[in-house]
Enzyme design. Structure first.
Site, PDB file in Angstrom:
ATOM      1  N   GLY A  54       8.032  -5.363   8.360  1.00 11.20           N
ATOM      2  CA  GLY A  54       8.569  -6.566   9.233  1.00 11.20           C
ATOM      3  C   GLY A  54       8.057  -7.801   8.553  1.00 11.20           C
ATOM      4  N   GLU A  55       7.991  -8.478   9.721  1.00  7.27           N
ATOM      5  CA  GLU A  55       7.221  -9.762   9.531  1.00  7.27           C
ATOM      6  C   GLU A  55       5.946  -9.616  10.497  1.00  7.27           C
ATOM      7  OE1 GLU A  55       8.456 -12.002   7.093  1.00  7.27           O
ATOM      8  OE2 GLU A  55       6.500 -12.788   7.736  1.00  7.27           O
ATOM      9  N   SER A  56       4.919  -9.607   9.654  1.00 11.64           N
ATOM     10  CA  SER A  56       3.578  -9.377  10.411  1.00 11.64           C
ATOM     11  C   SER A  56       3.149 -10.398  11.260  1.00 11.64           C
ATOM     12  CB  SER A  56       2.418  -9.364   9.341  1.00 11.64           C
ATOM     13  OG  SER A  56       2.440 -10.581   8.661  1.00 11.64           O
ATOM     14  N   CYS A  86       3.179  -2.336   4.299  1.00 16.74           N
ATOM     15  CA  CYS A  86       3.794  -3.713   4.185  1.00 16.74           C
ATOM     16  C   CYS A  86       3.113  -4.568   5.445  1.00 16.74           C
ATOM     17  CB  CYS A  86       5.139  -3.793   3.929  1.00 16.74           C
ATOM     18  SG  CYS A  86       5.565  -5.383   3.037  1.00 16.74           S
ATOM     19  N   ARG A 105      -0.886 -12.189   1.254  1.00 14.10           N
ATOM     20  CA  ARG A 105       0.691 -12.175   1.706  1.00 14.10           C
ATOM     21  C   ARG A 105       1.502 -12.627   0.400  1.00 14.10           C
ATOM     22  NH1 ARG A 105       1.723 -14.588   7.365  1.00 14.10           N
ATOM     23  NH2 ARG A 105       3.845 -13.427   6.961  1.00 14.10           N
ATOM     24  N   ILE A 132       9.104  -5.278  -0.770  1.00 17.33           N
ATOM     25  CA  ILE A 132       9.850  -6.239  -0.481  1.00 17.33           C
ATOM     26  C   ILE A 132       9.062  -7.429   0.317  1.00 17.33           C
ATOM     27  CG2 ILE A 132      11.450  -7.001   1.338  1.00 17.33           C
ATOM     28  CD1 ILE A 132      12.289  -4.027   1.308  1.00 17.33           C
ATOM     29  N   ARG A 133       9.138  -8.539  -0.504  1.00 18.51           N
ATOM     30  CA  ARG A 133       7.982  -9.804   0.011  1.00 18.51           C
ATOM     31  C   ARG A 133       6.775  -9.235   0.165  1.00 18.51           C
ATOM     32  NH1 ARG A 133       9.516 -11.172   4.111  1.00 18.51           N
ATOM     33  NH2 ARG A 133      11.501 -10.109   4.611  1.00 18.51           N
ATOM     34  N   HIS A 168       7.073   0.375   0.512  1.00 19.62           N
ATOM     35  CA  HIS A 168       7.988   0.753   1.747  1.00 19.62           C
ATOM     36  C   HIS A 168       8.510   2.430   1.288  1.00 19.62           C
ATOM     37  CE1 HIS A 168       8.796  -2.742   4.154  1.00 19.62           C
ATOM     38  NE2 HIS A 168       8.548  -3.145   2.980  1.00 19.62           N
ATOM     39  N   GLU A 170       9.499   4.617   3.295  1.00 22.17           N
ATOM     40  CA  GLU A 170      10.435   5.083   4.223  1.00 22.17           C
ATOM     41  C   GLU A 170      11.752   4.676   3.511  1.00 22.17           C
ATOM     42  OE1 GLU A 170       8.455   2.585   4.673  1.00 22.17           O
ATOM     43  OE2 GLU A 170       9.443   0.826   5.513  1.00 22.17           O
TER      44      GLU A 170
HETATM   45  N1  GLN Z   1       6.296 -10.521   3.951  1.00 22.61           N
HETATM   46  C1  GLN Z   1       5.971  -9.919   5.255  1.00 22.61           C
HETATM   47  C2  GLN Z   1       4.650 -10.438   5.945  1.00 22.61           C
HETATM   48  O1  GLN Z   1       3.810 -11.160   5.423  1.00 22.61           O
HETATM   49  C3  GLN Z   1       5.877  -8.494   4.892  1.00 22.61           C
HETATM   50  C4  GLN Z   1       7.138  -7.958   4.191  1.00 22.61           C
HETATM   51  C5  GLN Z   1       7.313  -6.545   4.428  1.00 22.61           C
HETATM   52  O2  GLN Z   1       6.863  -5.977   5.592  1.00 22.61           O
HETATM   53  N2  GLN Z   1       8.349  -6.182   3.702  1.00 22.61           N
HETATM   54  O3  GLN Z   1       4.488  -9.872   7.076  1.00 22.61           O
END
Ligand code: GLN
Length: 190
Positions: A54-56, A86, A105, A132-133, A168, A170
């Site tokens: 997600g977005e940490s 992630c 990151r 993913i990113r 990921h 999952e």
């Molecule tokens: N870019 C996100 C972060 O820095 C991590 C991306 C993800 O969990 N798919 O939190």
């Protein structure tokens, strides 16, 4: 920890990001999975925890606001097995400080940062990996077991009760890494 009905019970942190996919995958392999959204959800006994992607920064902020950070930190320090994917990896390293790794990151760039490959993970075999990113692990302390290296970068590692992947698992139908995590959970109950 107690295994009710002979089933392992794993909580998935469900504040933001890809928690539903982890719950689905755990249920598919016969684990009792539940979502952790608030403090009361931590009152029950459980055997393992997943922190999703997600977005940490968002998940980290919600952990504080919902007063989940400290009770979870106490459980993790007490040996609860945790699997972070992630953003979960970033939080376990930089917020909970429970795995000795340096994380970069958005290491693959923000725009073109999503891709899928298949690569070997020690103890689990060939794994489809969706990034993913994603972050990668720049360096790891001596107690960290490096489980997978892709294009010269560490993307999976373990230190004691903590398992992390920068990709990921999952998001695929492959269950090998979740099964690998369940072995850590069983060892801990052992
Ligand atoms: N870019 C996100 C972060 O820095 C991590 C991306 C993800 O969990 N798919 O939190």
């Amino acid at each position: 920890m107690k295994i009710e009905n002979g089933k392992l019970k794993v909580g998935v942190l469900a504040l933001q990001g890809g928690f539903a996919e982890h719950v689905h995958l755990l249920q598919k392999i016969g684990v009792e999975a539940f979502e952790i959204r608030k403090r009361q959800d931590l009152e029950q006994d459980f055997d393992g925890l997943i922190i999703p992607g997600g977005e940490s920064t968002v998940i980290g902020k919600l952990l504080d606001e919902l007063e989940l950070f400290i009770p979870l930190k106490v459980k993790i320090d007490g040996g609860l097995p945790v699997f972070g994917t992630c953003a979960g990896l970033i939080l376990l390293a930089n917020r909970f400080h429970v795995i000795d790794i340096q994380v970069k990151r958005n290491a693959y760039g923000r725009q073109l940062g999503s891709f899928a490959i298949e690569a070997e993970m020690k103890g689990a075999g060939m794994i489809p990996m969706v990034f993913i990113r994603a972050p990668y692990i720049e360096s790891a302390g001596k107690n960290v077991e490096i489980l997978s290296v892709v294009e010269g970068h560490i993307v999976a590692a373990r230190e004691k009760n903590i398992l992390v992947t920068s990709f990921h698992p999952e998001l695929t139908e492959d269950t090998k890494i979740h099964r690998y995590f369940l072995n850590i959970v069983r060892e801990n109950i052992g």
